[in-house]
Design an enzyme around this catalytic site. Sequence first.
Site, PDB file in Angstrom:
ATOM      1  N   ASP A 135       0.820  -1.223   0.000  1.00 32.30           N
ATOM      2  CA  ASP A 135       0.000   0.000   0.000  1.00 32.30           C
ATOM      3  C   ASP A 135       0.851   1.270   0.000  1.00 32.30           C
ATOM      4  O   ASP A 135       0.415   2.320   0.475  1.00 32.30           O
ATOM      5  CB  ASP A 135      -0.952   0.038   1.209  1.00 32.30           C
ATOM      6  CG  ASP A 135      -1.786  -1.223   1.338  1.00 32.30           C
ATOM      7  OD1 ASP A 135      -2.383  -1.625   0.331  1.00 32.30           O
ATOM      8  OD2 ASP A 135      -1.822  -1.812   2.433  1.00 32.30           O
ATOM      9  N   LYS A 163       2.491   2.207  -5.016  1.00 29.64           N
ATOM     10  CA  LYS A 163       3.235   1.704  -6.181  1.00 29.64           C
ATOM     11  C   LYS A 163       2.468   1.898  -7.474  1.00 29.64           C
ATOM     12  O   LYS A 163       3.070   2.080  -8.535  1.00 29.64           O
ATOM     13  CB  LYS A 163       3.549   0.215  -5.993  1.00 29.64           C
ATOM     14  CG  LYS A 163       4.475  -0.084  -4.822  1.00 29.64           C
ATOM     15  CD  LYS A 163       4.834  -1.555  -4.740  1.00 29.64           C
ATOM     16  CE  LYS A 163       3.634  -2.444  -4.463  1.00 29.64           C
ATOM     17  NZ  LYS A 163       3.001  -2.175  -3.158  1.00 29.64           N
ATOM     18  N   GLY A 192      -4.315  -4.174  -4.627  1.00 32.10           N
ATOM     19  CA  GLY A 192      -5.051  -3.071  -5.238  1.00 32.10           C
ATOM     20  C   GLY A 192      -4.131  -1.912  -5.547  1.00 32.10           C
ATOM     21  O   GLY A 192      -3.608  -1.266  -4.643  1.00 32.10           O
ATOM     22  N   HIS A 193      -3.895  -1.639  -6.824  1.00 34.27           N
ATOM     23  CA  HIS A 193      -3.100  -0.489  -7.226  1.00 34.27           C
ATOM     24  C   HIS A 193      -4.043   0.594  -7.725  1.00 34.27           C
ATOM     25  O   HIS A 193      -4.712   0.424  -8.739  1.00 34.27           O
ATOM     26  CB  HIS A 193      -2.105  -0.883  -8.324  1.00 34.27           C
ATOM     27  CG  HIS A 193      -0.981  -1.739  -7.821  1.00 34.27           C
ATOM     28  ND1 HIS A 193       0.002  -2.237  -8.648  1.00 34.27           N
ATOM     29  CD2 HIS A 193      -0.682  -2.175  -6.581  1.00 34.27           C
ATOM     30  CE1 HIS A 193       0.859  -2.940  -7.922  1.00 34.27           C
ATOM     31  NE2 HIS A 193       0.461  -2.922  -6.678  1.00 34.27           N
ATOM     32  N   GLN A 215       2.145  -6.094  -3.180  1.00 33.48           N
ATOM     33  CA  GLN A 215       2.391  -6.111  -1.736  1.00 33.48           C
ATOM     34  C   GLN A 215       3.713  -5.392  -1.412  1.00 33.48           C
ATOM     35  O   GLN A 215       4.070  -4.453  -2.098  1.00 33.48           O
ATOM     36  CB  GLN A 215       2.371  -7.549  -1.181  1.00 33.48           C
ATOM     37  CG  GLN A 215       0.987  -8.186  -1.152  1.00 33.48           C
ATOM     38  CD  GLN A 215       0.624  -8.860  -2.454  1.00 33.48           C
ATOM     39  OE1 GLN A 215       1.419  -9.514  -3.092  1.00 33.48           O
ATOM     40  NE2 GLN A 215      -0.629  -8.720  -2.853  1.00 33.48           N
TER      41      GLN A 215
END
Length: 446
Positions: free
Chosen positions: A14, A17, A41-42, A224
């Site tokens: 988180d 990235k 989740g990006h 991650q």
Amino acid sequence: MGFNVVLVGAQWGDEGKGKIVDVLAEFFDIVARYQGGPNAGHTVIHKDKKLVLQLLPCGVLRPEKTSVLGSGVVFNPESFVKELDTLRQAGLEPGERLRISHHAHMILPYHRAVEKTGEGARGQRKIGTTAKGIGPAYEDKMGRRGLRLCDLADPERFRAKCSEFIEEKRLTGTIPDSEFDSAAEMADRYLALAPRILPYLTDTTRFLNQEISKGRSVLFEGAQGTLLDVDHGTYPYVTSSNATAGGACTGTGVGPTRIQGVVGVTKAYATRVGNGPFPTEANDTSCEALRERGSEYGAVTGRPRRCGWFDVPAARYSAQVNGFDALIVTKLDVLDHLEEIPVGVRYEYKGETFDQMPNEVEILEKVKIQYKTMPGWKQSTFGLREFDELPSRAKDYLKFLEDQTGVEIALVSTGPERGQIIWREKSRFCQALFQSAPAGLPATVS
């Protein structure tokens, strides 16, 4: 020869990235994701719209770039189709620009049930997973009982393997029969999606190596973060794959001698989702303020993130196991309101102090933190694009992080938009990046 770089989360994931990959993709021909699944989740902003990419590399937002999902990724066909439809609604059509490893393992319908059952059995020692079936999919992969995307190309073989694996699950009593689709139902469910998936399947290992030999450049995208790596993270409170830089090689089949750099992404503070040690976690009031200012809620689950202060020993550890050439600091603007900013510089345990992370998670859970308090700048840094525009105390804060970690800071993010970024153009990483750009400096560099 192309300039090939691995981009890694330096904390517990988180770190922002998604935006950074979107920014850096302008310098690269290919963006390749090497591990994880739809638990990552990006969040990126595209044409004033927020898009959450859970499986696809963030480079897919750039129409001139090729995106690759390597064999180290675990792939949920249903999630992929939904994400593909979301992209199309946003006016993006990947087409031949997207290539997916035919050897990537699938997340099957029962994997999610297995994960929920396992989490429930842990009681107070729950990991705090996303319940997306990621861990059980990797377990089956390592147990040599997984289904790969190439199996979808042969319906008869796929149906036979579905029957075999479901029967094994029943015989071993992994989860109750009530949690299973029948083998035929599961096969029908996935084979119905095959026409949406098969056109993208490629021998991505061969593709990437051929393209690198042609001089094309690759940005390897990790999901991650380092401290969630299954081998090098805060085990057992980790993900089920290698999120560190070494995972780029095993997850794509590109050798380490073909990669020229590794960059870590870190927030200007720290967050963690799920359970596990978090030495610099802030008290309730400070945590809530950081959470609200930073919109610290999981992109996949919506869970509120635990928030705290920059952890120097953890950052040094990340630099060590990844071999960082540079750091990219995100969300500096979230700290704009603070009079003082604590930075964790040393751990204390049973009367001894040390400046590196202990090997045992049980000790890390009990350490006390020695803080260095830095003066805040009490000015807005939101959206700034020039380092010289930063308040002097913000510069001092970044210099302190550089000195403490031993890694230069090459970029600083000051907001969620693609252009809200500060390039430290004289940094070694930026110089190497600019020299590799085929047509001068990209538009994101002021």
